[in-house]
Design a protein around this motif. Structure first.
Motif, short mmCIF file in Angstrom:
data_model
loop_
_atom_site.label_atom_id
_atom_site.label_comp_id
_atom_site.label_asym_id
_atom_site.label_seq_id
_atom_site.Cartn_x
_atom_site.Cartn_y
_atom_site.Cartn_z
N TYR A 5 -3.86 39.44 -103.63
CA TYR A 5 -3.05 38.40 -104.27
C TYR A 5 -1.56 38.70 -104.08
O TYR A 5 -0.77 37.82 -103.73
CB TYR A 5 -3.39 38.32 -105.77
N ILE A 6 -1.19 39.97 -104.25
CA ILE A 6 0.22 40.36 -104.08
C ILE A 6 0.65 40.17 -102.63
O ILE A 6 1.74 39.65 -102.34
CB ILE A 6 0.41 41.83 -104.51
N THR A 7 -0.24 40.57 -101.72
CA THR A 7 0.07 40.44 -100.29
C THR A 7 0.25 38.98 -99.92
O THR A 7 1.19 38.60 -99.19
CB THR A 7 -1.06 41.07 -99.44
N ALA A 8 -0.64 38.11 -100.45
CA ALA A 8 -0.56 36.68 -100.15
C ALA A 8 0.76 36.09 -100.64
O ALA A 8 1.37 35.24 -99.99
CB ALA A 8 -1.75 35.95 -100.77
N LEU A 9 1.20 36.51 -101.80
CA LEU A 9 2.47 36.02 -102.34
C LEU A 9 3.63 36.46 -101.45
O LEU A 9 4.54 35.66 -101.15
CB LEU A 9 2.69 36.54 -103.76
N ARG A 10 3.59 37.72 -101.01
CA ARG A 10 4.67 38.23 -100.16
C ARG A 10 4.69 37.48 -98.83
O ARG A 10 5.75 37.14 -98.30
CB ARG A 10 4.51 39.73 -99.93
N GLU A 11 3.51 37.21 -98.27
CA GLU A 11 3.43 36.49 -97.00
C GLU A 11 3.92 35.06 -97.15
O GLU A 11 4.41 34.45 -96.19
CB GLU A 11 1.99 36.51 -96.48
N ALA A 12 3.79 34.51 -98.39
CA ALA A 12 4.27 33.15 -98.65
C ALA A 12 5.78 33.11 -98.90
O ALA A 12 6.36 32.05 -99.11
CB ALA A 12 3.52 32.55 -99.84
N GLY A 13 6.39 34.31 -98.89
CA GLY A 13 7.84 34.36 -99.07
C GLY A 13 8.29 34.69 -100.46
O GLY A 13 9.48 34.66 -100.76
N ILE A 14 7.32 35.01 -101.36
CA ILE A 14 7.68 35.35 -102.74
C ILE A 14 7.77 36.86 -102.82
O ILE A 14 6.78 37.56 -103.09
CB ILE A 14 6.63 34.81 -103.73
N THR A 15 8.94 37.40 -102.57
CA THR A 15 9.10 38.85 -102.50
C THR A 15 9.83 39.42 -103.72
O THR A 15 9.76 40.62 -103.97
CB THR A 15 9.89 39.21 -101.23
N ASP A 16 10.54 38.56 -104.47
CA ASP A 16 11.30 39.04 -105.62
C ASP A 16 10.38 39.12 -106.84
O ASP A 16 10.52 38.39 -107.81
CB ASP A 16 12.50 38.13 -105.89
N LEU A 17 9.41 39.99 -106.77
CA LEU A 17 8.36 40.05 -107.79
C LEU A 17 8.53 41.25 -108.70
O LEU A 17 8.81 42.36 -108.25
CB LEU A 17 6.99 40.11 -107.13
N ARG A 18 8.33 40.99 -110.00
CA ARG A 18 8.23 42.06 -110.97
C ARG A 18 6.80 42.05 -111.51
O ARG A 18 6.07 41.07 -111.35
CB ARG A 18 9.20 41.83 -112.15
#
Length: 417
Positions: A5-18
């Protein structure tokens, strides 16, 4: 929370994650693809904003369409649009029809169910109509067809005037019917009619009796719920009387038949041109026009109506005048007779008040009424006698006392008072 799930978010461009952001996105079921597409159409969107858009089912296509019209739209405003069911194409159409419209005004349109078609139709009649005025029209259920009908009658009618019609439930059909009977009516006068429930049939009936009647006069008459037939009947008896005076009579509940009778019988005795106040004074005093004949027999010919009514009210009849003349005043005047009666009445009222107080102080069991007071005075029962009676029989009532005194006088009348 999975690595996938985290990888999918990063691949979608959502990298500013806490960690907190990841938990909230996952808990609300935010799909990584959805988050990525939102970030594409709204690059500055924050992670918590993505969550808000997802909660309210606001998809990326909707965001993209709205941002084409409002590049500076905020997530909060997008959410408001979504909450109120405002479609993206409605936003586009409203912005095209009203270039200066704000997102807040669009939300207000949505709250009140105002569609773009409604705005466009209203702007055809009022090119400079503001969003606030459109909301006013919409709130009061005013349709474009109603505006068309009203402006056929009043071409320069303003949106504010139309709103006022809507507030009072004034329909174009009602306006058209009134305008037929009173073409000179203003919109303000029509509102007055609507407020007071004055129907076109009512207006037509009054116009038949009074062809030159104004809207203002009709309102003043109609406010009191007076029937047009009432005015017509009085006008027939008194052609010179205007509607204002007829209204005065109607407000005092003076029957038209009484007005006609008094007018006719007084005219037979030389009193013509009566005004409303004259008729009202006679009616409330239960004046009998035949009293004029009696006054003439007494020797007072052609008195002012005011004096006639006063003589009647003070019961100055033929017998009373004879008694006064025989008492040494053969040349007594009308004013002197009236003054004599006034004095007698005042003295009598004072005696009544004094007797009433005395009876109350003696604590008689039954209620003291005016008839009992008059009976006691007529029977000559004074205070000393009342005290003596009270001491002899504390339970004796006024009614029983009056019966006893009548019996002592051998009065055949046994009046239950």
């Amino acid at each position: 929370m999975t690595a996938e799930y985290i990888t999918a978010l990063r691949e979608a461009g959502i990298t500013d994650l806490r960690v907190k952001d990841l938990v909230e996105l996952r808990n609300h079921g935010v799909d990584p693809e959805f988050a990525g597409r939102i970030r594409e159409v709204f690059p500055d969107v924050r992670v918590k904003d993505i969550r808000e858009l997802a909660i309210h089912n606001i998809d990326p296509e909707y965001v993209a369409e709205v941002r084409e019209v409002f590049p500076d739209v905020t997530v909060k405003q997008l959410v408001e649009f979504g909450i109120h069911g405002i479609e993206a194409h409605d936003v586009s159409q409203l912005r095209a029809a009203l270039p200066d419209i704000t997102t807040r005004q669009i939300v207000e349109f949505g709250i009140h169910g105002i569609e773009p078609d409604y705005v466009i139709a209203m702007r055809e009649y009022f090119p400079n109509l503001s969003p606030r005025e459109i909301v006013e029209l919409g709130i009061h259920g005013i349709e474009p067809e109603s505006v068309a009908g009203l402006r056929n009658i009043f071409p320069s009618m303003s949106a504010k005037e139309i709103v006022e019609f809507g507030i009072h439930g004034i329909e174009p059909e009602y306006v058209a019917a009134l305008h037929t009977n009173l073409p000179e009516m203003s919109t303000k006068e029509i509102v007055e009619f609507g407020i007071h429930g004055i129907e076109p049939e009512y207006v037509a009936a009054l116009r038949t009796a009074f062809p030159a009647i104004s809207a203002r006069e009709i309102t003043k008459y109609g406010v009191h719920g007076l029937d047009p037939d009432y005015a017509a009947t009085i006008r027939e008896a008194l052609p010179e009387m205007d509607l204002r005076e007829i209204t005065q009579l109607g407000v005092q509940n003076i029957p038209a038949e009484s007005v006609a009778r008094l007018t006719r019988e007084m005219a037979e005795r030389g009193y013509t041109g009566l005004r409303a106040k004259d008729i009202a004074a006679m009616y409330h005093q239960d004046f009998d026009p035949a009293f004029v004949d009696e006054v003439k027999r007494i020797g007072f010919d052609v008195l002012p109506l005011r004096q006639l009514i006063e003589l009647w009210a003070y019961n100055v009849d033929e017998r009373y005048v004879e008694d006064v003349r025989e008492s040494g005043r053969p040349n007594v005047t009308v004013e002197e007779l009236i003054q004599l009666r006034r004095t007698e009445r005042r003295d009598f009222e004072r005696q009544m008040e004094r007797l009433h107080r005395e009876l109350r102080d003696l604590d008689f069991a039954d209620i003291v009424n005016a008839d009992q007071l008059v009976d006691l005075m007529a029977l000559g029962v004074d205070l000393d006698e009342l005290r003596a009676v009270r001491e002899a029989d504390p339970d004796l009532t006024l009614r029983e006392l009056i019966r006893q005194r009548r019996a002592e006088r051998h009065d055949p009348e046994d009046d239950e008072r």
